[in-house]
Write a protein that holds these residues in place. Structure first.
Motif, PDB file in Angstrom:
ATOM      1  N   GLY A  35       0.859  -1.253  -0.291  1.00  0.00           N
ATOM      2  CA  GLY A  35       0.091  -0.060  -0.008  1.00  0.00           C
ATOM      3  C   GLY A  35       0.857   1.117   0.008  1.00  0.00           C
ATOM      4  N   LYS A  36       2.076   0.963   0.556  1.00  0.00           N
ATOM      5  CA  LYS A  36       2.954   2.187   0.434  1.00  0.00           C
ATOM      6  C   LYS A  36       4.148   2.188  -0.212  1.00  0.00           C
ATOM      7  CE  LYS A  36       5.331   2.868   4.368  1.00  0.00           C
ATOM      8  NZ  LYS A  36       5.864   2.809   5.547  1.00  0.00           N
ATOM      9  N   ASN A  37       4.436   0.982  -1.214  1.00  0.00           N
ATOM     10  CA  ASN A  37       5.446   0.735  -1.932  1.00  0.00           C
ATOM     11  C   ASN A  37       4.964   0.591  -3.386  1.00  0.00           C
ATOM     12  OD1 ASN A  37       7.503  -0.927  -3.291  1.00  0.00           O
ATOM     13  ND2 ASN A  37       8.636  -0.790  -1.449  1.00  0.00           N
ATOM     14  N   GLY A  38       5.530   1.310  -4.100  1.00  0.00           N
ATOM     15  CA  GLY A  38       4.882   1.354  -5.552  1.00  0.00           C
ATOM     16  C   GLY A  38       5.786   0.437  -6.401  1.00  0.00           C
ATOM     17  N   SER A  39       6.550  -0.359  -5.980  1.00  0.00           N
ATOM     18  CA  SER A  39       7.624  -1.466  -6.888  1.00  0.00           C
ATOM     19  C   SER A  39       6.899  -2.441  -7.588  1.00  0.00           C
ATOM     20  CB  SER A  39       8.742  -1.874  -5.982  1.00  0.00           C
ATOM     21  OG  SER A  39       8.266  -2.518  -5.089  1.00  0.00           O
ATOM     22  N   ALA A  40       5.490  -2.712  -7.224  1.00  0.00           N
ATOM     23  CA  ALA A  40       4.841  -4.047  -7.551  1.00  0.00           C
ATOM     24  C   ALA A  40       5.077  -4.285  -9.099  1.00  0.00           C
ATOM     25  CB  ALA A  40       3.532  -4.075  -7.444  1.00  0.00           C
ATOM     26  N   GLN A  41       4.769  -3.313  -9.885  1.00  0.00           N
ATOM     27  CA  GLN A  41       5.156  -3.283 -11.312  1.00  0.00           C
ATOM     28  C   GLN A  41       6.132  -3.824 -11.811  1.00  0.00           C
ATOM     29  OE1 GLN A  41       2.177  -2.802 -13.267  1.00  0.00           O
ATOM     30  NE2 GLN A  41       3.548  -4.255 -15.043  1.00  0.00           N
ATOM     31  N   ARG A  42       7.462  -3.497 -11.084  1.00  0.00           N
ATOM     32  CA  ARG A  42       8.723  -3.754 -11.353  1.00  0.00           C
ATOM     33  C   ARG A  42       9.121  -5.186 -11.561  1.00  0.00           C
ATOM     34  NH1 ARG A  42      12.657   0.557 -10.498  1.00  0.00           N
ATOM     35  NH2 ARG A  42      14.194  -0.839 -11.384  1.00  0.00           N
ATOM     36  N   PHE A  43       8.595  -5.970 -10.912  1.00  0.00           N
ATOM     37  CA  PHE A  43       8.782  -7.497 -10.751  1.00  0.00           C
ATOM     38  C   PHE A  43       7.808  -8.227 -11.643  1.00  0.00           C
ATOM     39  CE2 PHE A  43       9.396  -5.540  -6.540  1.00  0.00           C
ATOM     40  CZ  PHE A  43      10.888  -5.663  -6.533  1.00  0.00           C
ATOM     41  N   VAL A  44       6.763  -7.853 -12.500  1.00  0.00           N
ATOM     42  CA  VAL A  44       6.127  -8.497 -13.301  1.00  0.00           C
ATOM     43  C   VAL A  44       6.841  -9.058 -14.303  1.00  0.00           C
ATOM     44  CG1 VAL A  44       4.294  -8.025 -14.869  1.00  0.00           C
ATOM     45  CG2 VAL A  44       3.845  -7.066 -12.825  1.00  0.00           C
ATOM     46  N   ASP A  45       6.665 -10.400 -14.453  1.00  0.00           N
ATOM     47  CA  ASP A  45       7.367 -11.319 -15.599  1.00  0.00           C
ATOM     48  C   ASP A  45       8.931 -11.197 -15.517  1.00  0.00           C
ATOM     49  OD1 ASP A  45       7.034 -12.833 -17.768  1.00  0.00           O
ATOM     50  OD2 ASP A  45       7.441 -11.341 -19.423  1.00  0.00           O
ATOM     51  N   LYS A  71      -2.066 -10.683  -6.611  1.00  0.00           N
ATOM     52  CA  LYS A  71      -2.848  -9.514  -6.871  1.00  0.00           C
ATOM     53  C   LYS A  71      -2.530  -8.997  -8.071  1.00  0.00           C
ATOM     54  CE  LYS A  71      -4.239  -8.703  -2.547  1.00  0.00           C
ATOM     55  NZ  LYS A  71      -5.742  -8.753  -2.450  1.00  0.00           N
ATOM     56  N   GLY A  72      -2.257  -9.746  -9.088  1.00  0.00           N
ATOM     57  CA  GLY A  72      -2.030  -9.573 -10.428  1.00  0.00           C
ATOM     58  C   GLY A  72      -0.935  -8.806 -10.765  1.00  0.00           C
ATOM     59  N   PHE A  73       0.336  -9.143 -10.049  1.00  0.00           N
ATOM     60  CA  PHE A  73       1.666  -8.722 -10.420  1.00  0.00           C
ATOM     61  C   PHE A  73       2.325  -9.990 -10.358  1.00  0.00           C
ATOM     62  CE2 PHE A  73      -0.471  -4.999  -8.413  1.00  0.00           C
ATOM     63  CZ  PHE A  73      -0.352  -4.101  -9.300  1.00  0.00           C
ATOM     64  N   PRO A  74       2.235 -10.800 -11.515  1.00  0.00           N
ATOM     65  CA  PRO A  74       2.844 -12.226 -11.437  1.00  0.00           C
ATOM     66  C   PRO A  74       4.302 -11.873 -11.983  1.00  0.00           C
ATOM     67  CG  PRO A  74       1.701 -12.101 -13.323  1.00  0.00           C
ATOM     68  CD  PRO A  74       1.407 -10.776 -12.668  1.00  0.00           C
ATOM     69  N   TYR A  75       5.373 -12.664 -11.175  1.00  0.00           N
ATOM     70  CA  TYR A  75       6.517 -12.730 -11.547  1.00  0.00           C
ATOM     71  C   TYR A  75       6.715 -13.832 -12.661  1.00  0.00           C
ATOM     72  CZ  TYR A  75       6.166 -16.190  -8.204  1.00  0.00           C
ATOM     73  OH  TYR A  75       5.440 -17.494  -7.308  1.00  0.00           O
ATOM     74  N   ARG A  76       7.795 -13.933 -13.298  1.00  0.00           N
ATOM     75  CA  ARG A  76       8.001 -15.188 -14.372  1.00  0.00           C
ATOM     76  C   ARG A  76       8.410 -16.579 -13.540  1.00  0.00           C
ATOM     77  NH1 ARG A  76      12.298 -13.549 -17.442  1.00  0.00           N
ATOM     78  NH2 ARG A  76      10.931 -12.516 -18.665  1.00  0.00           N
ATOM     79  N   LYS A  77       9.351 -16.263 -12.757  1.00  0.00           N
ATOM     80  CA  LYS A  77      10.132 -17.418 -11.802  1.00  0.00           C
ATOM     81  C   LYS A  77      10.720 -17.244 -10.788  1.00  0.00           C
ATOM     82  CE  LYS A  77      11.626 -20.799 -14.180  1.00  0.00           C
ATOM     83  NZ  LYS A  77      12.544 -21.810 -15.094  1.00  0.00           N
ATOM     84  N   LEU A  78      10.567 -17.780  -9.790  1.00  0.00           N
ATOM     85  CA  LEU A  78      11.110 -17.437  -8.343  1.00  0.00           C
ATOM     86  C   LEU A  78      12.113 -18.695  -8.049  1.00  0.00           C
ATOM     87  CD1 LEU A  78      10.860 -15.214  -6.180  1.00  0.00           C
ATOM     88  CD2 LEU A  78       9.064 -16.641  -5.166  1.00  0.00           C
TER      89      LEU A  78
END
Length: 381
Positions: A35-45, A71-78
């Motif tokens: 909620g306070k960190n705007g980095s979610a999109q950076r990790f998509v795919d 929440k709809g921000f999926p990584y490619r692989k962990l």
């Protein structure tokens, strides 16, 4: 208290906790972080490699990425790596079972052949925290501690120096400062340290310092997108009761209904940063656009170990009527207090100005959240 003692022993044998986030405290924490960190999109795919995944911070960061996917921000692989020196946590088995895009490997970053695992280690982000962080354990395994922080890091840097990366985050430590002079409290990143190079803590303190030097050299020489964090006294969900640092020791005591034991005079002071605030800071550093070293922790209040014990007692009394006392005894571990810093408090001005990092969760609130989390984990047992 026989039920709770049995439940605590069972929880300890699990060597970890569930990776499927169904604990309300963890869910609230995740919502707070993102909620306070705007980095979610950076990790998509993106493919994310985490070394030292089996520990406290590994557990929490792994769950952050799993939460983002939900929440709809999926990584490619962990890709999760660990030597599992203290056993493989059960939550990692559950994680692999529920997520096909997660790979868990028993891997010694200081010894195993990286080139043979090149396809598995192809990454966009690398988070290197493969190290023993608890003093009781790194005093027992000093060689392994040095290897992870120096040899393992050097091998990672060599492996990735000509491979494209979005970011590589090295987990250093506030211990690089040693026991700061009074005028260096709060301690800024520019303080050069008062560290013993010979002694029972040196394997950790000095290897973290050398790790920072390696990061600086590889960034300067190869232009690698390296960032460094210096954590200050994290605690909270995911910290094992067998961790042997005071937040875990105090939690175990109040959950068992036993007296809280302090192995010093209780006067050393620290600031304590709840893990959700800390992880917000770590993700900000990882996605920062410039090389840098950042203190990540809570800058207020600086409290004594004795005061922390009282906070645990007060929280447990409020939550379930705990009535234990505080006792002071001498540790059976002869080097327990050798070179132990008297004060630890970060100056987080740099992180606040450059990253927008603003920790908000007080130690009183954080301790209650940690204890509520542990009680919820124990109830199924």
């Amino acid at each position: 208290m026989g039920f709770w003692r049995s439940a605590l022993e069972t929880l300890a044998k699990r060597k970890g906790v569930r990776a499927v986030i169904d604990n309300e405290i963890m869910l609230e924490d995740m919502e707070y972080v993102f909620g306070k960190n705007g980095s979610a999109q950076r990790f998509v795919d993106k493919t994310i490699v985490i070394t030292g995944c089996g520990g406290f911070l590994g557990y929490y960061l792994t769950n952050c990425f799993v939460y983002l996917k939900s929440k709809g921000f999926p990584y490619r692989k962990l890709i999760l790596l660990d030597t599992f020196l203290f056993g493989r946590p059960r939550w990692l088995e559950e994680l692999e079972r529920h997520h096909e895009d997660v790979e868990v490997h028993r891997f010694d970053i200081a010894r195993d052949e990286l080139e043979q695992a090149a396809s598995a280690l192809s990454a966009d982000f690398v988070i290197h925290m493969a190290s023993i962080a608890s003093p009781s354990y790194y005093r027992k395994y000093p060689v392994e501690t040095i290897e992870a922080n120096v040899l393992g890091l050097r091998r990672l840097l060599e492996f990735y120096k000509h491979r494209p990366l979005d970011g590589l985050l090295f987990f250093s430590s506030s211990e690089v400062y040693g026991d700061p002079a009074p005028e260096a409290i709060p301690t800024p990143e520019t303080y050069l340290g008062n560290v013993a190079s010979i002694g029972p803590r040196a394997c950790y303190d000095e290897s973290k310092r050398m790790g920072e030097t390696l990061c600086y050299v590889y960034h300067q020489t190869y232009g690698m997108p390296i960032r460094i964090v210096r954590p200050f006294n994290n605690y909270g969900p995911g910290m094992a009761l067998t961790d042997k640092r005071v937040p875990a020791d105090f939690a175990q005591a109040v959950l068992r209904g036993e007296d809280v034991v302090i192995y010093s005079d209780g006067r050393p002071t620290r600031t304590f940063c709840y893990i959700a605030d800390a992880v917000d800071g770590y993700l900000r550093v990882l996605t920062h656009d410039e090389f840098g070293c950042f203190n990540i922790g809570m800058d207020r209040p600086e409290i004594s170990v004795r005061r922390l014990a009282d906070i645990y007692r007060e929280a447990a009394a409020e939550l379930w009527g705990y009535g234990g006392e505080v006792r002071f005894i001498v540790s059976e571990e002869k080097d327990y207090l050798t070179d132990n810093p008297n004060r630890r408090c970060p100056d987080i001005t740099k992180a606040r100005m450059a990253l927008g990092f603003r920790p908000e969760i007080s130690v009183e609130r954080g301790v209650r959240r940690y204890l509520r989390y542990l009680r919820k984990e124990l109830l199924p047992v």
